[in-house]
Design an enzyme around this catalytic site. Structure first.
Site, mmCIF file in Angstrom:
data_model
loop_
_atom_site.group_PDB
_atom_site.id
_atom_site.type_symbol
_atom_site.label_atom_id
_atom_site.label_comp_id
_atom_site.label_asym_id
_atom_site.label_seq_id
_atom_site.Cartn_x
_atom_site.Cartn_y
_atom_site.Cartn_z
ATOM 1 N N ARG A 227 24.438 27.795 54.750
ATOM 2 C CA ARG A 227 25.568 27.263 53.419
ATOM 3 C C ARG A 227 25.088 26.931 51.680
ATOM 4 O O ARG A 227 25.755 26.570 51.186
ATOM 5 C CB ARG A 227 25.046 25.600 54.373
ATOM 6 C CG ARG A 227 26.610 24.767 54.484
ATOM 7 C CD ARG A 227 26.328 24.062 55.182
ATOM 8 N NE ARG A 227 26.102 23.010 54.769
ATOM 9 C CZ ARG A 227 25.165 22.260 55.821
ATOM 10 N NH1 ARG A 227 25.068 22.676 57.315
ATOM 11 N NH2 ARG A 227 23.583 22.115 55.732
ATOM 12 N N LYS B 10 43.738 33.669 41.422
ATOM 13 C CA LYS B 10 44.327 33.810 41.008
ATOM 14 C C LYS B 10 43.753 35.894 39.811
ATOM 15 O O LYS B 10 44.188 36.814 40.223
ATOM 16 C CB LYS B 10 44.819 33.369 39.033
ATOM 17 C CG LYS B 10 45.768 31.739 40.158
ATOM 18 C CD LYS B 10 46.384 31.699 41.003
ATOM 19 C CE LYS B 10 47.154 31.690 41.637
ATOM 20 N NZ LYS B 10 46.882 29.814 41.656
ATOM 21 N N TYR C 281 48.805 20.900 37.520
ATOM 22 C CA TYR C 281 49.654 21.425 38.976
ATOM 23 C C TYR C 281 49.775 20.361 39.722
ATOM 24 O O TYR C 281 48.361 19.713 39.700
ATOM 25 C CB TYR C 281 48.313 22.349 39.557
ATOM 26 C CG TYR C 281 48.641 23.838 40.552
ATOM 27 C CD1 TYR C 281 49.342 24.341 40.390
ATOM 28 C CD2 TYR C 281 47.489 23.499 41.179
ATOM 29 C CE1 TYR C 281 49.237 25.472 41.846
ATOM 30 C CE2 TYR C 281 47.409 24.279 42.606
ATOM 31 C CZ TYR C 281 48.172 25.090 42.719
ATOM 32 O OH TYR C 281 48.479 25.660 43.687
#
Ligand SMILES: *Cc1c(COP(=O)(O)O)cnc(C)c1O
Length: 394
Positions: free
Chosen positions: A53, A204, A107
């Site tokens: 983790r 993106k 957004y």
């Protein structure tokens, strides 16, 4: 920056003799002895083997690379999506009773984080006009502890005066976070412009190939970095090494992709500017468009994402335009090698500013966002041209 993008995060102890770090698939890390286990326990940093983790060299290499390309960055945390990066960064800096200011062009999922989970946990969201610098100090109260910026707004493309707004936030002792997905550190050195935490949807530009999702938050100093890291670890946040390897691959070619997409977007935007069907071009990279002066002052590069608003027309005509496009896929997301189109109607989600803006003709309100990919821009223009014809036959 090209040189940095090639070399960032490439440590021999992580990669060995090969160019790219191997995919270290690991939950369990083994210690040679008890003393080593205890030492690892005390050292909660990237680069220290501990347990899956906390990541392994593939994730650490990506963190290090992202910090290296962010001017003024102290350290970076990875998240399974850009949305997770925004949610967890806000959770790291806020507590019940605090007020969060959110730019009204944010957004939609960012708005939902503020009005959903954060509100449920006792944090009060307040939305503000992204371009109102003079009125910004009045938006603060004693309890305001953070501001979320998005510059430019990813649909409507308002460019915020980030240096001026973050200076006000700083004077009010609030943390400035920015969704810097459009600019990336190549186009907008957010920390140098006054932000404390720079967030990206790596999905993106960094990925660039529409096949992997991830987010990042880069903090300007150790104190904020520790808060991000502690929150992410407590929430059990981890990204897969396979995805991190794909991100590292995308990162190496990001600058050339962005340059090409910017050039094509400029050519297409200039063509759209002269079209009768277009009432408003929302492309801050173009002189005369809203936000251009601030964009020119503060940005060091662009990308292929911009929007325009149809002159009049009906929703059906807009749909006919989009359906007629051949080379533009209809899809959310952007920044991939392939061009995309999506309609938008911000009136439904805004709360601090009107849509259409007060000084526009109210008939002109139907938005279209284009993400320009790596196709030949001449082909894309031809495609847009025939789709406009189809639109007016509807
Ligand atoms: C896509 C996007 C996000 C969210 O990123 P995901 O990786 O899809 O969760 C956040 N901000 C902006 C501006 C985006 O375009």
């Amino acid at each position: 920056m090209g040189t940095k993008l090639v070399e960032a995060g490439r440590r021999e102890e992580w990669t060995g003799p090969v160019v790219n770090p191997p995919v270290w698939r690991a939950s369990t890390h083994l210690y040679a002895n008890e003393a080593e286990r205890k030492a690892a326990n005390a050292n909660n940093n990237d680069g220290q083997f501990y347990y899956g983790r906390r990541g392994a060299p593939t994730q650490w290499a990506l963190c290090e690379a992202l910090t290296e390309i962010e001017p003024g960055g102290f350290g970076t945390i990875l998240y399974p999506s850009g949305t997770a990066a925004i949610a967890q960064s806000l959770m790291a800096v806020l507590k019940p009773g605090d007020v969060l200011l959110v730019t009204d062009n944010a957004y939609d999922p960012s708005r939902n984080i503020a009005t959903g989970i954060l509100k449920r946990f006792g944090i009060e969201p307040r939305f503000f006009d992204p371009t109102d610098v003079a009125g910004f100090p009045d938006r603060f109260c004693e309890r305001t502890k953070a501001v979320l910026f998005e510059c430019p707004g990813s649909l409507t493309m308002e460019v915020q005066d980030v240096p001026a707004l973050t200076a006000i936030a700083k004077a009010k002792s609030a943390v400035s976070l920015v969704d810097n997905t459009w600019g990336s550190p190549l186009g907008f050195p957010a920390l140098e412009r006054g932000c404390d935490i720079s967030i990206m949807s790596l999905t993106k530009h960094v990925s660039g190939h529409s096949d992997v999702m991830m987010g990042s938050a880069t903090a300007r100093d150790e104190r904020l970095y520790r808060r991000l890291r502690r929150t992410a670890q407590q929430l059990g946040n981890i990204v897969s090494p396979d995805d991190a390897a794909l991100m590292l691959r995308g990162l190496r070619t990001m600058e050339v992709r962005l340059q090409r997409e910017t050039e094509s977007a400029l050519a297409i935007a200039r063509w759209l500017q002269d079209r009768d069907e277009v009432a408003h071009l929302l492309c801050p990279m173009i002189a005369g468009c809203p936000g251009h002066d601030i964009w020119k002052r503060d940005f060091t590069g662009g990308c292929g994402l911009f929007s325009f608003v149809l002159k009049g027309r009906t929703i059906e005509q807009r749909a006919a335009f989009i359906d007629a496009l051949d080379l533009f896929g209809i899809g959310y997301s952007w920044g991939g090698f392939e061009s995309l189109v999506i309609p938008f109607d911000p009136a439904e989600i805004r709360s601090a500013t009107p849509w259409p803006p007060a000084n526009w003709d109210s008939d002109n309100r139907l938005g279209i966002r284009l993400s320009i990919g790596l196709e030949d821009p001449k082909d894309l223009i031809k495609d847009l041209n025939q789709a406009f014809t189809a639109m007016d036959q509807e």
